[in-house]
Design a protein around this motif. Structure first.
Motif, PDB file in Angstrom:
ATOM      1  N   ALA A   1       0.838  -1.200   0.000  1.00 29.44           N
ATOM      2  CA  ALA A   1       0.000   0.000   0.000  1.00 29.44           C
ATOM      3  C   ALA A   1       0.877   1.256   0.000  1.00 29.44           C
ATOM      4  N   ILE A   2       1.960   1.225   0.767  1.00 30.38           N
ATOM      5  CA  ILE A   2       2.902   2.355   0.763  1.00 30.38           C
ATOM      6  C   ILE A   2       3.495   2.524  -0.631  1.00 30.38           C
ATOM      7  N   GLY A   3       3.842   1.425  -1.280  1.00 26.89           N
ATOM      8  CA  GLY A   3       4.379   1.491  -2.633  1.00 26.89           C
ATOM      9  C   GLY A   3       3.389   2.120  -3.599  1.00 26.89           C
ATOM     10  N   LEU A   4       2.115   1.759  -3.476  1.00 25.16           N
ATOM     11  CA  LEU A   4       1.080   2.354  -4.335  1.00 25.16           C
ATOM     12  C   LEU A   4       1.000   3.864  -4.138  1.00 25.16           C
ATOM     13  N   VAL A   5       0.999   4.289  -2.886  1.00 20.18           N
ATOM     14  CA  VAL A   5       0.902   5.723  -2.596  1.00 20.18           C
ATOM     15  C   VAL A   5       2.159   6.452  -3.058  1.00 20.18           C
ATOM     16  N   THR A   6       3.309   5.862  -2.816  1.00 14.46           N
ATOM     17  CA  THR A   6       4.570   6.489  -3.209  1.00 14.46           C
ATOM     18  C   THR A   6       4.638   6.682  -4.710  1.00 14.46           C
ATOM     19  N   GLU A   7       4.318   5.639  -5.449  1.00 15.24           N
ATOM     20  CA  GLU A   7       4.366   5.739  -6.907  1.00 15.24           C
ATOM     21  C   GLU A   7       3.293   6.677  -7.441  1.00 15.24           C
ATOM     22  N   SER A   8       2.127   6.679  -6.805  1.00 19.05           N
ATOM     23  CA  SER A   8       1.072   7.624  -7.212  1.00 19.05           C
ATOM     24  C   SER A   8       1.520   9.055  -6.970  1.00 19.05           C
ATOM     25  N   SER A   9       2.228   9.281  -5.870  1.00 18.58           N
ATOM     26  CA  SER A   9       2.753  10.614  -5.574  1.00 18.58           C
ATOM     27  C   SER A   9       3.800  11.031  -6.600  1.00 18.58           C
ATOM     28  N   GLU A  10       4.599  10.086  -7.048  1.00 16.41           N
ATOM     29  CA  GLU A  10       5.591  10.402  -8.074  1.00 16.41           C
ATOM     30  C   GLU A  10       4.918  10.790  -9.388  1.00 16.41           C
ATOM     31  N   LEU A  11       3.814  10.152  -9.704  1.00 13.64           N
ATOM     32  CA  LEU A  11       3.039  10.538 -10.884  1.00 13.64           C
ATOM     33  C   LEU A  11       2.479  11.950 -10.702  1.00 13.64           C
ATOM     34  N   LEU A  12       1.904  12.194  -9.541  1.00 14.83           N
ATOM     35  CA  LEU A  12       1.329  13.500  -9.255  1.00 14.83           C
ATOM     36  C   LEU A  12       2.377  14.603  -9.324  1.00 14.83           C
ATOM     37  N   GLU A  13       3.564  14.308  -8.854  1.00 17.32           N
ATOM     38  CA  GLU A  13       4.640  15.299  -8.858  1.00 17.32           C
ATOM     39  C   GLU A  13       4.968  15.792 -10.273  1.00 17.32           C
ATOM     40  N   LEU A  14       4.828  14.913 -11.250  1.00 25.35           N
ATOM     41  CA  LEU A  14       5.101  15.312 -12.634  1.00 25.35           C
ATOM     42  C   LEU A  14       4.156  16.419 -13.108  1.00 25.35           C
ATOM     43  N   PHE A  15       2.964  16.479 -12.524  1.00 22.42           N
ATOM     44  CA  PHE A  15       1.954  17.450 -12.943  1.00 22.42           C
ATOM     45  C   PHE A  15       1.846  18.647 -11.996  1.00 22.42           C
ATOM     46  N   ARG A  16       2.620  18.617 -10.928  1.00 23.29           N
ATOM     47  CA  ARG A  16       2.531  19.661  -9.901  1.00 23.29           C
ATOM     48  C   ARG A  16       2.781  21.047 -10.496  1.00 23.29           C
ATOM     49  N   PHE A  17       1.901  21.965 -10.127  1.00 20.56           N
ATOM     50  CA  PHE A  17       1.979  23.369 -10.525  1.00 20.56           C
ATOM     51  C   PHE A  17       1.865  23.585 -12.034  1.00 20.56           C
ATOM     52  N   LYS A  18       1.304  22.629 -12.747  1.00 21.65           N
ATOM     53  CA  LYS A  18       1.118  22.770 -14.195  1.00 21.65           C
ATOM     54  C   LYS A  18      -0.357  23.049 -14.474  1.00 21.65           C
ATOM     55  N   ASP A  19      -0.622  23.996 -15.370  1.00 17.40           N
ATOM     56  CA  ASP A  19      -2.004  24.215 -15.775  1.00 17.40           C
ATOM     57  C   ASP A  19      -2.380  23.138 -16.806  1.00 17.40           C
ATOM     58  N   ARG A  20      -3.627  23.141 -17.212  1.00 10.77           N
ATOM     59  CA  ARG A  20      -4.120  22.094 -18.127  1.00 10.77           C
ATOM     60  C   ARG A  20      -3.290  22.019 -19.406  1.00 10.77           C
ATOM     61  N   THR A  21      -2.950  23.159 -19.974  1.00  9.23           N
ATOM     62  CA  THR A  21      -2.160  23.175 -21.207  1.00  9.23           C
ATOM     63  C   THR A  21      -0.791  22.538 -20.978  1.00  9.23           C
ATOM     64  N   GLU A  22      -0.150  22.901 -19.896  1.00 10.88           N
ATOM     65  CA  GLU A  22       1.173  22.336 -19.585  1.00 10.88           C
ATOM     66  C   GLU A  22       1.085  20.833 -19.317  1.00 10.88           C
ATOM     67  N   GLN A  23       0.000  20.411 -18.699  1.00 10.93           N
ATOM     68  CA  GLN A  23      -0.196  18.982 -18.443  1.00 10.93           C
ATOM     69  C   GLN A  23      -0.284  18.211 -19.759  1.00 10.93           C
ATOM     70  N   LEU A  24      -1.044  18.749 -20.685  1.00 17.32           N
ATOM     71  CA  LEU A  24      -1.196  18.085 -21.979  1.00 17.32           C
ATOM     72  C   LEU A  24       0.109  18.108 -22.773  1.00 17.32           C
ATOM     73  N   GLU A  25       0.884  19.167 -22.597  1.00 16.22           N
ATOM     74  CA  GLU A  25       2.193  19.236 -23.250  1.00 16.22           C
ATOM     75  C   GLU A  25       3.116  18.127 -22.733  1.00 16.22           C
ATOM     76  N   LEU A  26       3.036  17.830 -21.438  1.00 16.62           N
ATOM     77  CA  LEU A  26       3.840  16.737 -20.881  1.00 16.62           C
ATOM     78  C   LEU A  26       3.511  15.417 -21.575  1.00 16.62           C
ATOM     79  N   LEU A  27       2.242  15.213 -21.808  1.00 17.95           N
ATOM     80  CA  LEU A  27       1.814  13.970 -22.452  1.00 17.95           C
ATOM     81  C   LEU A  27       2.218  13.910 -23.920  1.00 17.95           C
ATOM     82  N   ALA A  28       2.405  15.067 -24.527  1.00 22.37           N
ATOM     83  CA  ALA A  28       2.787  15.116 -25.941  1.00 22.37           C
ATOM     84  C   ALA A  28       4.297  15.002 -26.140  1.00 22.37           C
TER      85      ALA A  28
END
Length: 115
Positions: A29-56
């Motif tokens: 469960a800790i591993g799930l939360v840790t990895e989910s947090s790492e995913l979230l960190e990639l999007f931190r402080f990004k607006d919708r446009t910047e988020q989509l740019e990351l995916l592109a």
């Protein structure tokens, strides 16, 4: 790969490294939360446009895919070790949520059922 094949691949990967000793429910469960947090960190402080740019962007997209794979790894490992049928669990949860969030009342709404 199907769920069964994914479970076998993860199981074999972990067994060949003798990692079962570290895979208690709490630690997974800790591993799930840790990895989910790492995913979230990639999007931190990004607006919708910047988020989509990351995916592109191929390099950033690979980082996102890696984090999603890590999350899936921990999820599959937890379910496999503790006999949880993820497909059945998801079907049951969708049924529960269908009752909590009737389409005619919640379509286009992000309100929680108890609000």
């Amino acid at each position: 790969m199907q769920f069964d094949e994914l479970n076998v691949a993860v199981r074999e990967f972990c067994e060949s490294r003798d990692w079962g000793q570290y895979h208690t429910p709490k630690d997974l469960a800790i591993g799930l939360v840790t990895e989910s947090s790492e995913l979230l960190e990639l999007f931190r402080f990004k607006d919708r446009t910047e988020q989509l740019e990351l995916l592109a962007e191929s390099e950033k997209r690979e980082d996102i895919e890696d984090e999603l794979a890590d999350i899936l790894f921990f999820l599959l490992r937890f379910a496999d070790l503790y006999d949880i049928d993820l497909e059945a669990a998801l079907e049951q949860k969708l049924e529960k949520n269908g009752k909590r969030y009737p389409e005619n009342e919640y379509k286009g709404s992000n309100e929680k059922y108890d609000e």
